[in-house]
Design a protein around this motif. Structure first.
Motif, PDB file in Angstrom:
ATOM      1  N   LYS A 413       5.471   7.236   3.315  1.00  0.00           N
ATOM      2  CA  LYS A 413       6.278   8.444   3.489  1.00  0.00           C
ATOM      3  C   LYS A 413       7.768   8.210   3.218  1.00  0.00           C
ATOM      4  O   LYS A 413       8.446   9.056   2.631  1.00  0.00           O
ATOM      5  CB  LYS A 413       6.104   8.982   4.913  1.00  0.00           C
ATOM      6  N   TYR A 414       8.253   7.044   3.677  1.00  0.00           N
ATOM      7  CA  TYR A 414       9.694   6.840   3.638  1.00  0.00           C
ATOM      8  C   TYR A 414      10.128   5.529   3.001  1.00  0.00           C
ATOM      9  O   TYR A 414      11.304   5.331   2.754  1.00  0.00           O
ATOM     10  CB  TYR A 414      10.260   6.885   5.074  1.00  0.00           C
ATOM     11  N   GLY A 415       9.197   4.615   2.792  1.00  0.00           N
ATOM     12  CA  GLY A 415       9.589   3.290   2.367  1.00  0.00           C
ATOM     13  C   GLY A 415       9.230   2.975   0.926  1.00  0.00           C
ATOM     14  O   GLY A 415       9.270   3.843   0.040  1.00  0.00           O
ATOM     15  N   ALA A 416       8.798   1.720   0.681  1.00  0.00           N
ATOM     16  CA  ALA A 416       8.641   1.213  -0.679  1.00  0.00           C
ATOM     17  C   ALA A 416       7.594   1.969  -1.477  1.00  0.00           C
ATOM     18  O   ALA A 416       7.680   2.053  -2.713  1.00  0.00           O
ATOM     19  CB  ALA A 416       8.280  -0.267  -0.618  1.00  0.00           C
ATOM     20  N   LEU A 417       6.561   2.514  -0.809  1.00  0.00           N
ATOM     21  CA  LEU A 417       5.496   3.189  -1.548  1.00  0.00           C
ATOM     22  C   LEU A 417       5.742   4.674  -1.712  1.00  0.00           C
ATOM     23  O   LEU A 417       4.879   5.400  -2.216  1.00  0.00           O
ATOM     24  CB  LEU A 417       4.157   2.962  -0.816  1.00  0.00           C
ATOM     25  N   SER A 418       6.937   5.122  -1.296  1.00  0.00           N
ATOM     26  CA  SER A 418       7.260   6.542  -1.466  1.00  0.00           C
ATOM     27  C   SER A 418       7.878   6.827  -2.830  1.00  0.00           C
ATOM     28  O   SER A 418       8.091   7.983  -3.179  1.00  0.00           O
ATOM     29  CB  SER A 418       8.219   6.987  -0.355  1.00  0.00           C
ATOM     30  N   THR A 419       8.145   5.793  -3.588  1.00  0.00           N
ATOM     31  CA  THR A 419       8.751   5.949  -4.909  1.00  0.00           C
ATOM     32  C   THR A 419       8.112   4.954  -5.870  1.00  0.00           C
ATOM     33  O   THR A 419       7.774   3.829  -5.475  1.00  0.00           O
ATOM     34  CB  THR A 419      10.269   5.700  -4.837  1.00  0.00           C
ATOM     35  N   PRO A 420       7.904   5.329  -7.110  1.00  0.00           N
ATOM     36  CA  PRO A 420       7.259   4.422  -8.080  1.00  0.00           C
ATOM     37  C   PRO A 420       7.999   3.102  -8.248  1.00  0.00           C
ATOM     38  O   PRO A 420       7.402   2.098  -8.626  1.00  0.00           O
ATOM     39  CB  PRO A 420       7.231   5.226  -9.370  1.00  0.00           C
ATOM     40  N   ALA A 421       9.280   3.103  -7.986  1.00  0.00           N
ATOM     41  CA  ALA A 421      10.067   1.880  -8.197  1.00  0.00           C
ATOM     42  C   ALA A 421       9.974   0.913  -7.027  1.00  0.00           C
ATOM     43  O   ALA A 421      10.404  -0.241  -7.132  1.00  0.00           O
ATOM     44  CB  ALA A 421      11.534   2.237  -8.443  1.00  0.00           C
ATOM     45  N   GLY A 422       9.409   1.352  -5.884  1.00  0.00           N
ATOM     46  CA  GLY A 422       9.332   0.498  -4.712  1.00  0.00           C
ATOM     47  C   GLY A 422       8.252  -0.580  -4.865  1.00  0.00           C
ATOM     48  O   GLY A 422       7.307  -0.451  -5.635  1.00  0.00           O
ATOM     49  N   ARG A 423       8.428  -1.639  -4.115  1.00  0.00           N
ATOM     50  CA  ARG A 423       7.479  -2.755  -4.146  1.00  0.00           C
ATOM     51  C   ARG A 423       7.178  -3.199  -2.702  1.00  0.00           C
ATOM     52  O   ARG A 423       8.050  -3.180  -1.836  1.00  0.00           O
ATOM     53  CB  ARG A 423       8.030  -3.953  -4.926  1.00  0.00           C
ATOM     54  N   LEU A 424       5.910  -3.620  -2.520  1.00  0.00           N
ATOM     55  CA  LEU A 424       5.492  -4.106  -1.213  1.00  0.00           C
ATOM     56  C   LEU A 424       4.819  -5.458  -1.397  1.00  0.00           C
ATOM     57  O   LEU A 424       3.907  -5.614  -2.206  1.00  0.00           O
ATOM     58  CB  LEU A 424       4.503  -3.139  -0.547  1.00  0.00           C
ATOM     59  N   SER A 425       5.253  -6.438  -0.605  1.00  0.00           N
ATOM     60  CA  SER A 425       4.652  -7.773  -0.620  1.00  0.00           C
ATOM     61  C   SER A 425       4.083  -8.046   0.769  1.00  0.00           C
ATOM     62  O   SER A 425       4.796  -7.928   1.765  1.00  0.00           O
ATOM     63  CB  SER A 425       5.693  -8.837  -0.981  1.00  0.00           C
ATOM     64  N   VAL A 426       2.764  -8.421   0.815  1.00  0.00           N
ATOM     65  CA  VAL A 426       2.111  -8.734   2.079  1.00  0.00           C
ATOM     66  C   VAL A 426       1.526 -10.143   1.970  1.00  0.00           C
ATOM     67  O   VAL A 426       0.756 -10.436   1.054  1.00  0.00           O
ATOM     68  CB  VAL A 426       0.995  -7.723   2.411  1.00  0.00           C
ATOM     69  N   ARG A 427       1.949 -10.992   2.912  1.00  0.00           N
ATOM     70  CA  ARG A 427       1.448 -12.363   2.941  1.00  0.00           C
ATOM     71  C   ARG A 427       0.817 -12.608   4.317  1.00  0.00           C
ATOM     72  O   ARG A 427       1.418 -12.308   5.347  1.00  0.00           O
ATOM     73  CB  ARG A 427       2.579 -13.386   2.725  1.00  0.00           C
ATOM     74  N   ALA A 428      -0.397 -13.168   4.310  1.00  0.00           N
ATOM     75  CA  ALA A 428      -1.080 -13.484   5.562  1.00  0.00           C
ATOM     76  C   ALA A 428      -1.531 -14.939   5.505  1.00  0.00           C
ATOM     77  O   ALA A 428      -2.328 -15.313   4.645  1.00  0.00           O
ATOM     78  CB  ALA A 428      -2.270 -12.557   5.790  1.00  0.00           C
ATOM     79  N   THR A 429      -1.046 -15.745   6.419  1.00  0.00           N
ATOM     80  CA  THR A 429      -1.404 -17.161   6.478  1.00  0.00           C
ATOM     81  C   THR A 429      -1.725 -17.519   7.925  1.00  0.00           C
ATOM     82  O   THR A 429      -1.499 -16.712   8.844  1.00  0.00           O
ATOM     83  CB  THR A 429      -0.256 -18.048   5.979  1.00  0.00           C
ATOM     84  N   HIS A 430      -2.214 -18.705   8.138  1.00  0.00           N
ATOM     85  CA  HIS A 430      -2.457 -19.132   9.511  1.00  0.00           C
ATOM     86  C   HIS A 430      -2.107 -20.608   9.656  1.00  0.00           C
ATOM     87  O   HIS A 430      -2.274 -21.415   8.733  1.00  0.00           O
ATOM     88  CB  HIS A 430      -3.909 -18.880   9.930  1.00  0.00           C
ATOM     89  N   VAL A 431      -1.620 -20.930  10.830  1.00  0.00           N
ATOM     90  CA  VAL A 431      -1.301 -22.309  11.194  1.00  0.00           C
ATOM     91  C   VAL A 431      -2.018 -22.561  12.508  1.00  0.00           C
ATOM     92  O   VAL A 431      -1.650 -22.000  13.548  1.00  0.00           O
ATOM     93  CB  VAL A 431       0.214 -22.527  11.347  1.00  0.00           C
TER      94      VAL A 431
END
Length: 521
Positions: A413-431
């Motif tokens: 609605k308001y962040g990176a995915l609200s505009t075609p130019a936005g980008r989202l990076s999701v990283r999931a790791t475990h220690v």
């Protein structure tokens, strides 16, 4: 003819005696009886006075004599025409068989004997298979062998009866072998125990697999399987043997040591101990039959646990939905806003539940939740998702699903995915037992970072706390940043506590803004 003193040897002899006396021997190759050598007279006298089938071939022409007993074996094709006839002419169809034997005797080379020999002959209108037990013996005459004495018996009936018996026995052996194979290959376990000591007389493959032993035959149960004897099964065998009444066991626990030195395994069996009785009606052994139902019992136990878990899970979901409805109702400004926000949050819960239902272990991997929530955006090139394998228990999965949904709703609605130019990076790791999720949004427009946190942010932080971790949500000029830590080893059975507490905190939510009501210029 009148029996003169010279023809007394032809006296008696029944029908064949009369026929021999009446025959015109003077015109035969051997001449009249008074000219016969003494050896022939003696042999004919022997034949006529015997009740055993007997026959004579005499001289080079093999002129024939026989008695009443032999006449019964010949049939109308030869009796009485065979009397005085030449052997080769009379027995043309079997001469290849008997001719060499007759020649051997006539040459003075001894006698012959044949037991149960097939010699087909023509009688009663056709060539019949006839089995004979017979012997050819020489009748000595001056200067050599004058003829052949035949002592024989038609054993066809006995031969056919023996053949029929052999066939029945062969069929019986085949049936027994097949029954044995069926017992050996039967899916259920089978054993036969003999006598009061319950000695193994037979075991099939399933029984040997059940107890993990192949050296059972000839040994009593208590000796070869002491761990079973210690579990009262031998007491049951004694009771069945003594009473003659069968015993039926259902889902009976059985501990078996399948390998030397190994720990006993816990099994469950359905079984029958059936007494075996001998011809006098006395119990002589016990037939053991049954099935290893361990898999079924364990499956039913797992099913019970699944039902209990599902009941627990449904209660949690209902509590969550109730709490979310109360919170969303307090924060929404319009009915449409309430309906949309609540629907989205319930959909997030349903998505995670679908993943849990499809999973075989009741757990779900974190990557599956992330992929399910981010699916509409993964193909557009705006999202970069990288996730190491991390398994989540059911309650933890629901909380993670809601947490990701809150972040994604704000980004859409308001962040990176609200505009075609936005980008989202999701990283999931475990220690170790800790899982880490990094959520990074990048947007071209500047973000106003001086905003009071709202319900969305508090919800994310509370969800992370429920997972035994923490959440840090911040805004930078380039976009939203969230760092979430999860305790992967936490007993998630207490996860429902949050759903009960959530409703108590709903009054504190003044308004429901996207995370923190960030206004993006």
């Amino acid at each position: 003819m009148d029996i003169s003193p010279n023809y007394l040897f032809l006296g008696d002899g029944g029908e064949m005696g009369e026929r021999i006396r009446a025959y015109d021997w003077a015109h035969s190759p051997i001449g009249s009886p008074d000219q016969w050598p003494q050896s022939l007279k003696t042999a004919v006298r022997l034949v006529l006075t015997s009740r055993h089938p007997m026959f004579i071939w005499w001289g080079q022409e093999l002129i024939q004599f026989y008695n009443d007993a032999y006449a019964e074996t010949m049939g109308p094709e030869r009796h009485p025409s065979a009397l005085g006839d030449r052997g080769r002419d009379c027995w043309a169809e079997i001469w290849p068989i008997i001719g060499p034997q007759i020649d051997l005797v006539m040459r003075g080379e001894g006698s012959t004997w044949n037991d149960d020999q097939l010699v087909p002959i023509t009688r009663h209108g056709g060539l019949r298979d006839v089995w004979w037990t017979y012997g050819y013996s020489p009748i000595d005459d001056a200067g050599g062998v004058g003829g052949v004495l035949v002592v024989c018996n038609d054993v066809t009936e006995a031969h056919l009866a023996r053949d029929a018996l052999d066939q029945r026995n062969a069929q019986l052996r085949s049936d027994v072998e097949r029954l044995h194979e069926l017992f050996v290959q039967a899916p259920g376990f089978v054993a036969i125990l003999g006598g009061p000591e319950h000695v193994f007389e037979f075991t099939n493959t399933a029984y040997e697999r059940l107890v993990g032993r192949h050296d059972l035959i000839g040994r009593p149960v208590h000796e070869v399987l002491p761990e079973i004897a210690a579990q009262s099964f031998v007491d049951l065998l004694r009771e069945v043997y003594a009473s003659g009444e069968p015993h039926v066991g259902t889902r009976a626990p059985l501990r078996v040591m399948r390998a030397a030195g190994a720990e006993p395994e816990q099994l469950y069996v359905d079984f029958v101990f059936q007494p075996i009785r001998d011809a006098s009606g006395q119990v002589s052994g016990i037939f053991v039959e049954g099935h290893d139902v361990t898999a079924r019992v364990m499956a039913e136990e797992r099913q019970r646990l699944v039902v209990d878990e599902m009941n627990h899970r449904v209660k949690n979901i209902l509590s969550t939905v109730q709490a979310l409805a109360m919170l969303t109702g307090k924060s929404a400004k319009t009915v449409d806003e309430f309906r949309s926000a609540l629907s989205d949050r319930i959909h997030a819960i349903a998505t995670t539940q679908d993943l849990l239902i499809r999973g075989q272990s009741g757990h779900v991997d974190l990557s599956a939740i992330l992929e399910a929530e981010l699916a509409p955006y993964l193909g557009a090139g705006q999202v970069d998702l990288r996730c190491e394998p991390m398994s989540l228990a059911p309650n933890a999965a629901v909380s993670v699903g809601m947490l990701v949904h809150e972040l994604l709703t704000n980004a859409a609605k308001y962040g990176a995915l609200s505009t075609p130019a936005g980008r989202l990076s999701v990283r999931a790791t475990h220690v170790g037992r800790q899982g880490l999720v990094e959520w990074r949004e990048t947007i071209e427009r500047l973000v106003d970072v001086d905003v009071k946190p709202g319900f969305g942010t508090r919800l994310i932080e509370r969800l992370a706390g429920d997972l035994g971790g923490r959440a840090s949500v911040t805004l930078s000029p380039t976009g939203l940043r969230a760092d979430i830590a999860l305790d992967l080893g936490l007993d998630q059975s207490r996860g429902a506590e949050f759903h009960a507490e959530l409703a108590q905190q709903s009054a504190d939510a003044a308004c429901d803004t996207p995370l923190d009501r960030t206004k993006i210029p």
